[in-house]
Design an enzyme around this catalytic site. Structure first.
Site, PDB file in Angstrom:
ATOM      1  N   SER A 265       0.824  -1.305  -0.033  1.00 39.89           N
ATOM      2  CA  SER A 265      -0.126   0.032   0.036  1.00 39.89           C
ATOM      3  C   SER A 265       0.766   1.269  -0.127  1.00 39.89           C
ATOM      4  O   SER A 265       2.026   1.267   0.148  1.00 39.89           O
ATOM      5  CB  SER A 265      -0.877   0.116   1.237  1.00 39.89           C
ATOM      6  OG  SER A 265      -0.061   0.218   2.308  1.00 39.89           O
ATOM      7  N   LYS A 266       0.056   2.464  -0.228  1.00 37.21           N
ATOM      8  CA  LYS A 266       0.876   3.653  -0.198  1.00 37.21           C
ATOM      9  C   LYS A 266       1.665   3.973   1.016  1.00 37.21           C
ATOM     10  O   LYS A 266       2.527   4.754   1.349  1.00 37.21           O
ATOM     11  CB  LYS A 266      -0.082   4.776  -0.653  1.00 37.21           C
ATOM     12  CG  LYS A 266      -0.606   4.733  -1.897  1.00 37.21           C
ATOM     13  CD  LYS A 266      -1.359   5.732  -2.533  1.00 37.21           C
ATOM     14  CE  LYS A 266      -2.002   5.875  -3.672  1.00 37.21           C
ATOM     15  NZ  LYS A 266      -2.684   6.807  -4.431  1.00 37.21           N
ATOM     16  N   ARG A 267       0.990   3.350   2.215  1.00 34.33           N
ATOM     17  CA  ARG A 267       1.535   3.802   3.607  1.00 34.33           C
ATOM     18  C   ARG A 267       2.887   3.140   3.716  1.00 34.33           C
ATOM     19  O   ARG A 267       3.563   3.413   4.644  1.00 34.33           O
ATOM     20  CB  ARG A 267       0.633   3.209   4.227  1.00 34.33           C
ATOM     21  CG  ARG A 267      -0.849   3.752   4.522  1.00 34.33           C
ATOM     22  CD  ARG A 267      -1.641   3.590   5.990  1.00 34.33           C
ATOM     23  NE  ARG A 267      -1.928   2.064   5.660  1.00 34.33           N
ATOM     24  CZ  ARG A 267      -2.932   1.642   5.153  1.00 34.33           C
ATOM     25  NH1 ARG A 267      -3.709   2.344   4.441  1.00 34.33           N
ATOM     26  NH2 ARG A 267      -3.307   0.178   5.197  1.00 34.33           N
ATOM     27  N   SER A 268       3.317   2.119   2.848  1.00 32.74           N
ATOM     28  CA  SER A 268       4.675   1.454   3.211  1.00 32.74           C
ATOM     29  C   SER A 268       5.613   2.486   2.694  1.00 32.74           C
ATOM     30  O   SER A 268       6.928   2.105   3.243  1.00 32.74           O
ATOM     31  CB  SER A 268       4.769   0.184   2.043  1.00 32.74           C
ATOM     32  OG  SER A 268       4.632   0.686   0.762  1.00 32.74           O
ATOM     33  N   GLY A 269       5.579   3.662   2.017  1.00 33.02           N
ATOM     34  CA  GLY A 269       6.429   4.584   1.668  1.00 33.02           C
ATOM     35  C   GLY A 269       7.458   4.015   0.552  1.00 33.02           C
ATOM     36  O   GLY A 269       8.287   5.100   0.139  1.00 33.02           O
TER      37      GLY A 269
END
Length: 483
Positions: free
Chosen positions: A254-258
């Site tokens: 996900s985008k939250r992984s960075g």
């Protein structure tokens, strides 16, 4: 038959790693067979449109070497290659009406209140509303009356509710679903825009796409696509669904992984060629299991039949290793050009940055690693004197203090602070005092760097720091060891 593949992104932001893999696989499949790779911009979902995202798509494809043969900027005769422009030409409504004439689609005038009253079912873990075909029974006169009155409508696909629909996927084999799960999906929305699913099928056919590459999250939609192809009497393309990409905890990336997008990875100091190489191996491997491969080598080796079914894990350790291999293999001028901004971000003193770059090239895995390797050149960090203890060198705090005190006068007198001069002088000092070289060099390196690990030895660091700074740091080491 000439293979034609396409990459059809929506301009919604940075290019996700999964989308990059889709583009890469589509490119490799086409180029492996001498075919065409087409770029199509799917911008009909106006709510998700992000300003500047189209430029990101072009820039990412350019940076990764995935050069399209046809697209908005390269007309191959089947354009426009932007869906909103195709929408303005009335292409989608024209083909939706053809399905209505065949009885394969119909106008639906149901309002939101009625739609919310319909029963729901759980399909693939999602609660969906099943349309009851209410408007399919409207007479031609009723439909024309509603249209004449300007009553809002959508156009729905007329799918059977009984039996099964199957399709062939090159990776997952035969996929079969009950028609009761298909629902009469919307083809043209109330705003006149086509749905993603419908526009995809129409555009792929009109652009002569032979092989459709996409993520396996679209497997469940493929029966609907097939029914559209069959309803039009069109040839069904070859389907190639790619496995899910997960993080190390086996959760969807996900985008939250960075690090979920190409630009994220470039911002984190990764080399674009290494990213392409790594992404190619997320779900595919060559027959000879070679890991370091240029784009040209990938084109030559790529066989989509070797794509895996099981999820691909985004292994950051492997990416860092691979990136390090690419950095090591760079010619120095290229490396320095890329490393210089990172060096200047940390080092503001007038030091020989090229020599420092040469020291770190084989020691880093990403360009962001440079900071931790060279920050001590700018300023001596606070450090624990336990670093002076080294079993192999047979040094400890007491012996290090003694050596630094003994060698300091000689270093203060020495004028030539070149690496060769320093090494020769310190080697002579060690011989004179019957010390091993490391017994002298370890405490010196620790004193001038304040680091457990450095990109060079004591004399290399001292040459770069110069006499004044080196002496000051050695005196600081003596002070700390004397406490």
């Amino acid at each position: 038959m000439k293979i034609r593949t396409r990459y059809a992104p929506s301009p919604t932001g940075r290019m996700h790693v999964g989308n990059l893999r889709t583009a890469l696989y589509a490119y490799l499949i086409a180029k492996h067979e001498g075919g065409d790779f087409i770029l199509r911009i799917e911008d009909t979902d106006q709510e998700r449109y992000v300003e500047g995202a189209v430029e990101i798509i072009y820039r990412t494809l350019q940076d990764t070497g995935l050069i399209h043969d046809e697209g908005p900027d390269k007309d191959g005769g089947v354009g426009p290659y932007v869906q909103s422009e195709r929408q303005n030409q009335g292409i989608y409504l024209e083909y939706a009406k053809k399905l209505i004439e065949k009885g394969e689609a119909y106008y639906c005038f149901c309002d939101q209140e009625r739609l919310e009253s319909l029963k729901t079912e759980v399909v693939d873990g999602k609660v969906i509303s099943i349309y009851d075909k209410h408007c399919l029974s409207l007479s031609k006169e009723e439909v024309e009356k509603n249209l004449a009155e300007g009553k809002p409508y959508v156009i729905r696909q007329n799918n059977p509710r009984e039996g099964k629909t199957s399709f062939e996927d090159e990776i997952y084999g035969t996929i079969e679903v009950d028609n009761s799960e298909l629902d009469d999906m919307i083809l043209i929305k109330s705003d006149g825009y086509p749905t993603y699913n419908f526009a995809n099928v129409v555009d792929d056919h009109l652009m002569g796409i032979t092989h459709v590459v996409r993520g396996n999250e679209y497997l469940s939609s493929s029966p609907k696509y097939n029914r559209l192809y069959e309803a039009f009497g069109w040839d069904v393309p070859v389907y190639i669904h790619c496995p899910l990409i997960t993080n190390e905890e086996h959760q969807k990336l996900s985008k939250r992984s960075g690090h979920s997008s190409f630009e994220d990875l470039i911002d984190q100091g990764f080399v674009k060629e290494a990213v392409v190489n790594f992404v190619a191996l997320l779900g595919w491997s060559p027959a000879d299991n070679q890991e370091i491969m240029s784009l040209e080598e990938l084109v030559k080796s790529f066989d989509y039949h070797h794509i895996n079914k099981s999820p691909a894990v985004f292994d950051m350790v492997k990416l860092r290793w691979m990136n390090g291999e690419y950095i090591k293999a760079m010619d120095f001028d290229t490396f320095y050009e890329m490393a210089e901004p990172y060096l200047k971000e940390v080092i503001h003193k007038d030091l020989d940055l090229k020599k420092i770059a040469a020291m770190v090239q084989t020691r880093i895995e990403t360009f962001l690693d440079i900071k931790d390797h060279v920050d001590f050149f700018e300023e001596l960090p606070e450090y624990d004197t336990e670093m002076y203890c080294h079993k192999k060198m047979k040094t400890n705090k007491e012996t290090s203090l003694s050596v630094l005190n003994e060698v300091l006068p000689m270093l203060e007198k020495l004028e030539d602070y070149s690496n060769d001069s320093l090494f020769t002088s310190l080697k002579a000092f060690a011989t004179e005092h019957e010390y091993k070289n490391g017994y002298v060099l370890w405490p010196l390196r620790t004193a001038v760097s304040g680091k457990q690990n450095t990109p060079g030895g004591a004399t290399e660091l001292m040459e770069l720091l110069g006499k004044e700074e080196s002496i000051a740091r050695i005196k600081k080491g003596i002070e700390l060891l004397s406490k």
